[in-house]
Design an enzyme around this catalytic site. Structure first.
Site, PDB file in Angstrom:
ATOM      1  CE  LYS A  34      -0.515   0.403   5.033  1.00 40.41           C
ATOM      2  NZ  LYS A  34      -1.455   0.499   6.157  1.00 40.41           N
ATOM      3  NE  ARG A 143      -6.607   1.362  11.938  1.00 41.13           N
ATOM      4  CZ  ARG A 143      -5.346   1.058  11.595  1.00 41.13           C
ATOM      5  NH1 ARG A 143      -4.417   2.002  11.607  1.00 41.13           N
ATOM      6  NH2 ARG A 143      -5.017  -0.176  11.270  1.00 41.13           N
ATOM      7  CE1 TYR A 292      13.632  31.913   0.820  1.00 41.90           C
ATOM      8  CE2 TYR A 292      13.756  29.516   0.684  1.00 41.90           C
ATOM      9  CZ  TYR A 292      13.416  30.734   0.128  1.00 41.90           C
ATOM     10  OH  TYR A 292      12.844  30.783  -1.125  1.00 41.90           O
ATOM     11  CG  MET A 345       8.979  23.746  -2.895  1.00 43.76           C
ATOM     12  SD  MET A 345       7.745  24.830  -3.638  1.00 43.76           S
ATOM     13  CE  MET A 345       7.034  25.582  -2.174  1.00 43.76           C
TER      14      MET A 345
END
Length: 398
Positions: A34, A143, A292, A345
């Site tokens: 998964k 759950r 930054y 990023m």
């Protein structure tokens, strides 16, 4: 391509064999693929696991299940020889048709789910078709799953009268598998045993009984838990199965309270190498700041390498390196290169001052030998699962 993932077929096969050996007896290991095989690439990993002998693959939803069927077929694994695919995280209304048409096995726990499936079988499956389902029992996760007791007995009574549905398996999920001697696991075991007794009393005979994850196999209690599971399954003439996910890919959470080193985790090997290349080099002087917010100031002349990869690709921002806190690192020419300044990023800067001969185009290891998902997780205050699942790069087999 700014970064890519290489998957070691040899290591993936070795991890699977280790887990099968640890599961022991006649137990099966369901190989969980998964979430894009935990970020490793289901399209790459599923065929390897199928050819390694996996009887079952586990996916989160029907969309993933259909995709796995397609990659197995494209890789030359004919349908009749493909592993069965367990859809583990419930069903949406639109999933029933795909489940029936693509031969998936859904996890269920409510009548409404099974009514939708029965209708799809009636429409698409033919007169004699019956859909196998695995019933989840909620023994303590709160759950998904039916609660033991009257609710379970009523559901079993209803299920027994459904001509389109057959109970192929019964399962539960341990909430504290990473805790040695967990009282919660003992309570869950008792509740699951009661549920299996109710299945037996209802006259149903599933082929599979399963519980547990990678940590269940790795836990020092694992031998006892797995023996208990095999015994419980044998009581109703079923086979036992454990569902292993992240361990297939070389990781396992530490076992809290363990007094001996877990043998499975010791033998696992990470199968992912996440790589990029140097796209720029620059010299900075003492007093120059990097990135930054100027969290890093060079205290001496330095040579820095620029990498075309950042948090949009899955590099955690917590790996940023400052003058007051060491951050993460990458591997360049087999040596550590510390991350300096903030991870951006799409860009990351690393220190290659002490690594001679670094050039634009050189390969850089973000994850792999010398720097693991456990290393990233420790710095980011999370778990290896989240690190590997966050990798967003195309995978290829090596």
């Amino acid at each position: 391509m700014t970064s890519w993932v290489e998957i070691s077929e040899r290591r993936l096969r070795a991890n699977y064999r280790l887990l099968v050996e640890a599961a022991g007896g006649n137990s099966a290991v369901l190989a969980v693929v998964k979430a894009n095989a935990y970020g490793h690439g289901a399209g790459v990993c599923a065929p390897v696991l199928a050819k390694a002998g996996a009887e079952w693959l586990g996916v989160a939803n029907a969309v993933e299940g259909v995709a796995v069927r397609e990659v197995l077929a494209a890789d030359g694994v004919v349908y009749e020889e493909q592993p069965r695919i367990l859809v583990m995280s419930g069903l949406q209304d639109v999933d029933a048709e795909a489940v029936v048409l693509r031969g998936l096995t859904p996890v269920v726990w409510e009548q409404e789910q099974m009514k939708r499936l029965a209708a799809a079988v009636e429409q698409h499956g033919g007169d004699a078709a019956r859909l196998p389902v695995h019933l989840e029992v909620d023994t303590g996760m709160a759950r998904q799953g039916v609660a033991p007791g009257e609710g379970l007995r009523a559901l079993l009574h209803w299920l027994k009268r459904q001509p389109q549905i057959v109970l192929d398996g019964v399962m539960t999920h341990f909430a504290s598998p990473e805790e040695a001697g967990s009282p919660q696991t003992l309570v869950q075991r008792a509740r699951f045993a009661e549920a299996i007794a109710a299945v037996e009393e209802a006259g149903l005979r599933p082929a599979w009984v399963h519980a547990g994850s990678s940590s269940t196999v790795d836990n020092q209690d694992g031998t006892a838990n797995l023996a208990w599971l095999r015994s419980l399954a044998a009581r109703i003439g079923a086979r036992s199965m454990v569902r292993s996910g992240v361990a297939l890919y070389g990781y396992c959470l530490p076992i809290e309270g363990a007094v001996v080193e877990a043998k499975v985790r010791c033998g696992l090997q990470p199968v992912m190498s996440w790589k990029t290349r140097v796209i720029g080099l620059r010299e900075v002087q003492a007093g120059d700041t990097v990135g930054y917010n100027a969290i890093f100031t060079a205290e001496r002349p330095m040579r820095l390498a620029l990498l075309p990869i950042g948090y949009s690709d899955g590099v955690r921002r917590e790996l940023s390196g400052s003058n007051v806190r060491s951050g993460g690192w990458v591997m360049v020419k087999g040596q550590r290169a510390a991350i300096v300044g903030r991870v951006s990023m799409n860009l990351t800067v690393v220190d290659v001052t002490e690594i001679p001969g670094v050039a634009v185009g050189d390969e850089v290891v973000m994850l792999g030998d010398g720097v693991t998902a456990d290393d990233h997780a420790r710095l980011a205050n999370t778990i290896a699962y989240e690190i590997v699942c966050g990798v967003r790069s195309e995978s290829r087999l090596v």
